[in-house]
Design a protein around this motif. Structure first.
Motif, short mmCIF file in Angstrom:
data_model
loop_
_atom_site.label_atom_id
_atom_site.label_comp_id
_atom_site.label_asym_id
_atom_site.label_seq_id
_atom_site.Cartn_x
_atom_site.Cartn_y
_atom_site.Cartn_z
N ASP A 562 -55.40 -59.52 54.81
CA ASP A 562 -56.37 -59.88 53.78
C ASP A 562 -56.10 -61.17 53.00
N GLU A 563 -56.44 -62.38 53.91
CA GLU A 563 -56.12 -63.56 53.30
C GLU A 563 -56.79 -63.79 51.82
N ARG A 564 -57.90 -63.08 51.71
CA ARG A 564 -58.62 -63.58 50.37
C ARG A 564 -57.92 -62.75 49.06
N ARG A 567 -54.48 -64.84 48.62
CA ARG A 567 -54.62 -66.01 48.00
C ARG A 567 -54.99 -66.07 46.41
N SER A 568 -55.92 -65.06 46.30
CA SER A 568 -56.15 -64.71 44.79
C SER A 568 -54.85 -64.44 43.90
#
Length: 679
Positions: A562-564, A567-568
């Motif tokens: 889960d890249e999102r 990054r979050s």
């Protein structure tokens, strides 16, 4: 039942009569010589005794910006016992004590006026007060004892030497060398050596000569008419401790320093040059064997300053109608910058400038030391019934220190960042060498700015100005500080006023950041939620770095990392997109290193990751808690329960009480409501 009699009996039991008898020891001159042979330190000079007194409390070595500092416990432990506190000026105190040491060893500074120089409220008077109290207490100890003597008068009474002289002065001058040689025989270099400094005062000289004539030159018989006693230094009794304060020049003359004629006794003794018709009670007379403090010494009339020249350089004073008289005392004055500049510009006072050792006593420039000054007076024991909200004293101290700092020449460094560096905080791109350089380029730092007294006054105002409030907070104090600036007696121009107000604005912004961070951490202090978020993040990072897929814990399916989510989290600590791979590998290497050592990974051991997780969790939860609803006063039951949990964390972890925690949550909510959030 407790009665007055039982209290007195209890006090009598605790009172040791032997201590009184030891402190009020009396004996013959022969008894005194036995004391000197056993403990030659009883004959020390005033400077030697003062230096030994300071050292007797011990020292400790501390390192500050790679420099070794000797901290004297006299100014910490003893000062605390006396209700005083001197913080953050260790270098100045080192210079002062080194001056005492030099004078004690006879290297020249014993022939100088020691001048404590600094802005108002920088602890000059406190240092002088501590030295006087320290000498008083030291003279009552076995290590600090000293002696004087009294004469048997024709009426059978005993008359003490008016200048508390050393009994060895009774040895005739022509016998000094032989006598001292015998006293110091077989001591080698291991022990303190006795010396005789100066001679008899006019009163004792006449007493001695009268008795020498009476006994036809047999001076040992003269000694049968003296009694040696232990001398206890006392400012209140005017024994060995003197204090002189300038007053109206028309009502003050130099006799206050060197004594004056007793006109009532002139008829009895027939002349005003008889020492029995003279009061040797000037401050320089009574301070013999100890210390004299000159308050605002440079405000003295020129006639007084001339007396100081001889008193410092020759250790002599000139009482009216008498020859020069020997003294042995520490002369300590203090003054502020305007008065010192007048001395420098006065060409007629070149002799005094030449005989002065100036020791700068600046304001504190380290935040934690400034905070300690105010915590001494404003704490839970001293402030009855009022809660002082966290950071209240800190923000006031922060502003005070900012007014004293010189703006840095470094373009990328703000004044607030400089304060943090001085306070021991590390900033990216700055090392201890940079801090040393900052201090070197601003060597006059601390000699201007706001006095601690102003801060103390305004905190006091805040405490009494809100009688209906059970606590005071930083905003109350900051308002008092700002409102008082216009009437501050030492702010004489608009530019300074404007500058100080700008610094107050900087402090308010810093305080906003501090409390937002505290509320964020209180909201994100759900250990289980943080652990779940951390586990989820680490699973995704592990899969990403090993080019694997992650198993969805809810569906059981394998999915891409889960890249999102990653990054979050990373964006919360400003990890740019171009460095995300490096950061993720750094995390996995850290976990691997722990595993090799047999230790389990815990996000709390990695400060950057912990901060990122807390900020991420705060962002996820702040909307569910609906802090902004506090502003509108429309709070549903579920939200109120969550707010109460956050409030309890603020009380438990950060020192708030119910009222101040509510105030802070409302304040932070208003910031979010205005959309003024910052990273």
């Amino acid at each position: 039942m407790v009665t007055g009699k039982s209290l007195l009996n209890e006090l009598q039991t605790a009172y040791d009569v032997n201590d009184y008898r030891k402190l009020h020891w009396e004996g013959t001159f022969e008894d005194y010589l036995n004391v000197v042979l056993e403990n030659p330190k009883v004959t020390r000079s005033a400077y030697q005794r003062l230096y030994d007194m300071i050292i007797s409390y011990g020292t400790e070595e501390v390192y500050e910006n790679k420099e070794k500092i000797i901290r004297f416990k006299f100014f910490t432990d003893f000062a605390t016992r006396q209700g005083d506190g001197i913080y953050g000026i260790d270098r100045s105190l080192m210079q002062l004590v080194n001056t005492f040491k030099s004078a004690a060893q006879g290297y020249g500074t014993e022939r100088r006026v020691l001048l404590l120089h600094g802005p108002v409220g920088s602890a000059k008077s406190t240092i002088a007060r501590l030295l006087k109290r320290g000498l008083e207490e030291y003279s009552r100890s076995d290590d600090g004892m000293l002696f004087s003597y009294s004469w048997k008068m024709p009426d059978g009474n005993w008359q003490k030497c008016p200048m508390h002289e050393e009994p060895l002065h009774l040895i005739p001058n022509e016998m000094h060398e032989t006598f001292i040689a015998k006293l110091n025989a077989n001591r080698g270099g291991r022990d303190y050596k006795v010396t005789i400094r100066g001679g008899l005062c006019p009163f004792c000289r006449q007493m001695f000569n009268e008795r020498l004539a009476k006994y036809d030159g047999e001076w040992q018989k003269v000694l049968t008419e003296i009694k040696v006693f232990r001398l206890l230094l006392s400012e209140q009794d005017r024994i060995g401790i003197g204090t002189f304060q300038p007053k109206d020049e028309k009502n003050q003359d130099s006799t206050e320093l060197t004594g004056d004629i007793n006109y009532r006794k002139i008829a009895e003794y027939g002349t005003d040059s008889d020492p029995r018709a003279f009061n040797f009670d000037g401050e320089l007379n009574i301070a013999n064997r100890g210390l004299v403090e000159f308050i605002e010494v440079l405000k003295l009339d020129v006639a007084f300053l001339y007396d100081l020249l001889g008193a410092s350089q020759e250790h002599k004073i000139k009482p009216k109608k008498f020859a020069q008289t020997d003294i042995d005392e520490v002369i300590l004055g203090h003054t502020n910058e305007p008065e010192y500049k007048k001395l420098q510009n006065n060409e007629f006072m070149e002799a005094l400038r030449d005989r002065t050792v100036k020791i700068d006593i600046p304001y504190v420039t380290r935040l934690k030391d400034e905070v300690r000054i105010y915590e001494k007076d404003f704490n839970h024991e001293r402030v009855h019934g009022k809660h002082i909200a966290p950071h209240t004293i800190e923000v006031a101290a922060m502003w005070a220190v900012l007014t004293r700092l010189v703006p840095p020449k470094h373009a990328s460094l703000s004044l607030l960042q400089k304060l943090k560096l001085y306070n021991g905080k590390t900033l990216p791109g700055f090392t201890e060498d940079n801090v040393i350089e900052l201090k070197r380029e601003a060597n006059s730092e601390g000699m201007r700015g706001i006095s601690p007294r102003y801060i103390q006054d305004k905190i006091s105002n805040a405490l009494v100005a809100h009688p209906d409030e059970d606590n005071i907070n930083p905003f109350m104090v900051l308002k008092e500080l700002e409102d008082g600036l216009r009437h501050h007696s030492l702010i004489s121009d608009e530019d300074t006023l404007k500058y100080f107000k700008e610094l107050l604005s900087s402090v308010k912004e810093e305080y906003e950041d501090i409390v937002k961070n505290e509320v964020q951490r209180a909201i994100a202090a759900d250990e289980d939620a943080l652990s779940r978020l951390c586990s989820n993040y680490i699973d995704n990072v592990k899969a990403y770095t090993q080019r694997e897929k992650v198993r969805n814990r809810y569906t059981g399916n394998y999915e891409e990392p889960d890249e999102r989510l990653m990054r979050s989290v990373e964006e919360k600590i400003d990890i740019p997109d171009g460095r995300k791979d490096d950061f993720r590998r750094e995390i996995m290497n850290y976990i691997g290193a722990l595993a090799i050592d047999g230790r389990k990974f815990d996000y709390k051991t990695n400060e950057r990751l912990q901060k990122a997780l807390e900020l991420k969790l705060f962002e996820d939860q702040k909307d569910t808690i609906k802090l902004t609803s506090l502003v509108s006063n429309v709070v549903d039951k579920a939200t109120q329960e969550k707010i109460d949990v956050v409030k309890s964390r603020l009380i438990r972890n950060y020192g708030y009480n119910e009222s101040s925690a509510t105030d802070i949550l409302t304040f932070v909510a208003s910031i979010f409501a205005r959309g003024q959030t910052k990273k």
